[in-house]
Design an enzyme around this catalytic site. Sequence first.
Site, PDB file in Angstrom:
ATOM      1  N   GLU A  14       1.217  -1.679  -0.139  1.00 27.98           N
ATOM      2  CA  GLU A  14       0.169  -0.084   0.090  1.00 27.98           C
ATOM      3  C   GLU A  14       0.887   1.344   0.365  1.00 27.98           C
ATOM      4  O   GLU A  14       0.300   1.937  -0.612  1.00 27.98           O
ATOM      5  CB  GLU A  14      -0.711   0.185   1.263  1.00 27.98           C
ATOM      6  N   GLU A  32     -11.940   0.650 -10.448  1.00 28.11           N
ATOM      7  CA  GLU A  32     -11.580  -0.263 -11.143  1.00 28.11           C
ATOM      8  C   GLU A  32     -12.531  -0.543 -12.349  1.00 28.11           C
ATOM      9  O   GLU A  32     -12.235  -0.182 -14.185  1.00 28.11           O
ATOM     10  CB  GLU A  32     -11.033  -1.854 -10.609  1.00 28.11           C
ATOM     11  N   ASP A  86      -4.337  -9.915  -8.656  1.00 23.09           N
ATOM     12  CA  ASP A  86      -4.820  -8.745  -9.936  1.00 23.09           C
ATOM     13  C   ASP A  86      -3.354  -7.631 -10.231  1.00 23.09           C
ATOM     14  O   ASP A  86      -2.952  -7.780 -11.803  1.00 23.09           O
ATOM     15  CB  ASP A  86      -5.549  -7.804  -9.412  1.00 23.09           C
ATOM     16  N   ARG A 137       0.755   3.861  -3.279  1.00 23.94           N
ATOM     17  CA  ARG A 137      -0.208   5.155  -2.602  1.00 23.94           C
ATOM     18  C   ARG A 137       1.149   6.230  -2.657  1.00 23.94           C
ATOM     19  O   ARG A 137       0.967   7.239  -3.636  1.00 23.94           O
ATOM     20  CB  ARG A 137      -0.767   4.897  -1.916  1.00 23.94           C
TER      21      ARG A 137
HETATM   22  C1  DMJ Z   1      -6.105   0.640  -5.377  1.00 25.94           C
HETATM   23  O1  DMJ Z   1      -4.990   0.893  -3.909  1.00 25.94           O
HETATM   24  C2  DMJ Z   1      -5.349   0.498  -6.216  1.00 25.94           C
HETATM   25  O2  DMJ Z   1      -5.941  -0.040  -7.710  1.00 25.94           O
HETATM   26  C3  DMJ Z   1      -4.354  -1.920  -5.662  1.00 25.94           C
HETATM   27  O3  DMJ Z   1      -4.498  -2.056  -6.899  1.00 25.94           O
HETATM   28  C4  DMJ Z   1      -5.862  -2.160  -5.804  1.00 25.94           C
HETATM   29  N1  DMJ Z   1      -6.607  -1.551  -4.577  1.00 25.94           N
HETATM   30  C5  DMJ Z   1      -7.247  -0.175  -4.276  1.00 25.94           C
HETATM   31  C6  DMJ Z   1      -8.198   0.147  -5.697  1.00 25.94           C
HETATM   32  O4  DMJ Z   1      -9.211   0.038  -5.588  1.00 25.94           O
END
Ligand code: DMJ
Length: 460
Positions: free
Chosen positions: A126, A369, A253, A130
Site C-alpha cells: 500500500e 476499477e 490482480d 500510493r
Molecule cells: C487501489 O489501491 C489499487 O488500485 C490496488 O491495485 C487495488 N485496490 C485499490 C483500489 O480499489
Amino acid sequence: MNIVKSVFLTSIVIFSAMQAHSQLEATSASAVATNDDGTKDEMAKEVKEAFLHSWKSYMTYAWGTDALMPLSKKGHNWYKTSLLMTPVDAYDVMIIMGLKDEAAEAKKLIFEKLRFDVDMDVQNFEVSIRILGGLLSAYELDGDEQFLKLAKDLGNRLIKSFDSPTGMPYRYVNLMTGKTRGNISNPAEIGTYIIEYGILSRHTGDKKYFETAKRAMVALNKLRSPLGLTGSQIDVQTGKWINTSSHISGGIDSYLEYMLKAGILFNDKEMTEMWQTSLASVNKYLADEKPSGFWYGHADMNEGKITATSYGSLDAFFAASLALGGDLKHAEALQESNYKMWMLYGIEPEGLDYVKMEPTSPSYALRPENIESTYYLYQFTHDEKYTEMGKTMFRNLVKFCRNDVGFCALKSVKTMEKEDEMESFFLAETLKYAYLLFDDGKSLDFNKVIFNTEAHPYRR
Ligand code: DMJ
C-alpha cells in the site's frame, strides 16, 4: 519548464437489466441516474467539482492526516504517524485538473510534514503504490527535486522488505529499523513494485530498485503450477503455496497488471513474455462465458476447473489490461459485464456471484476499477457508449455516495447505507479516471503514459 512536465502538460446504455431478477429490476430502475445530457466538458467540470468538494473537506477536517472520515468529519491515520496518504495520492490529480492553488497547498503540506524516519511497521504494497508511486508521478509532473528526494528515502526503506531467502518481499517493513514481518503473502503484494521501483531507477540512475522488484516477480513466476496458474497465498521464505486458489481478483490482480505494464514501460521482453504466458493460462482456465456475460472465475491452480463463480469490483480492472494488451474483443465483452455488475443496484458490489447475479459482499469502497476500464476502452475504441457508461457511473456515485463533506463508501449497495470512509484512491484513481474519460486527452495523453495500479502516470 521541466522537460517531463512539458511532455505531459502540453498534451496535457448498453445496460441490459438482469431480466431474471424481478426485485432487482425494481431496485435498478430507481437506481439508474437521470439521463440529462451532460456534454463531456460539463461532465469533466462535475468531476472536478466532486474533487474540490472532497479536497476542501480534507483540508478543513482532516488536514495532515492520512484520510478524511466523511461522516464523523475528522481525519484518521493508518499508523501512529501520518504518511499523508490523501495529499500524496491526490497531488497528480490536482496537476491534471489544473488546480494550481490546491496543488500548492498540498505540496507545502507534503514538504513540511512528510517524514519516513519513523519507528513503525507499514504495509509494503500500500505504501509503495500510493506514497512511493504518488511521489514519483508528482516528480515527473512537477519537476521539484524534493519529491524525488522523498521518494528515494522511502524507496531505500521499503527495499529492505525484499531481504528474504526467495527474494520475494515480506508484507510489512519497519520504516526506521528495516525489520520485516509477514512471510505469508500473495502475488499482488509480491509482484506490484516493478513500476515504482523502475521509475525510481530511471530518476536516480541506480538499477538496484528495478532489479530487486523484477527478481521477486520472476521468482514468483517460476512457482506457477504446471497449468501456468498462480495461487493466492505463498510463503516468501520457503516458496511454498499456502492457498492454491487462482483468480484475477484482489491478491493476484496487480501482479498480472504489472507484467503487462512493465513490459511496455521498460520495454522488458521477459515481462511481456511472462504476461503472455500467464494470460494464456488465465484465459484457458479462468475465463467463463455464461448467460449473464463473459467473466473470470476462480479455480485451483493445479486443477484448472472453475470452483467459484466469483467476481467483484476489484476484478473489473482486467478489461483495461486486456485492452492495453491488445485483446479488444475480450476487453469489450468483459467491460459489458463490468457495467452489468455496476448497474445491478446502481453501484457495484465488492463481490458478485456472476451466475446467480447476486452480491456475495454488498459493500462498495469507492473503488476505481470499473471506471478505469471504461476510460481504457474509450481510449482504444473511441466509442461514445463508454462515455455514456462513465457518465451514468459517475452520476450514480454522486447520487448515492456524496454527502455534505465528501464521498462515502457504502456498507451495502442494496440499501445505499453510507460508511465513514473515503480512501485516498477515491481521489487518486476514481475521480482521476472519470476526469480523464471526459476531458478527451486535453490534460494528459493516454498514449504517452503508463499508470501504476494507483493511477499514477509515468512517462513512457
Ligand atoms: C487501489 O489501491 C489499487 O488500485 C490496488 O491495485 C487495488 N485496490 C485499490 C483500489 O480499489
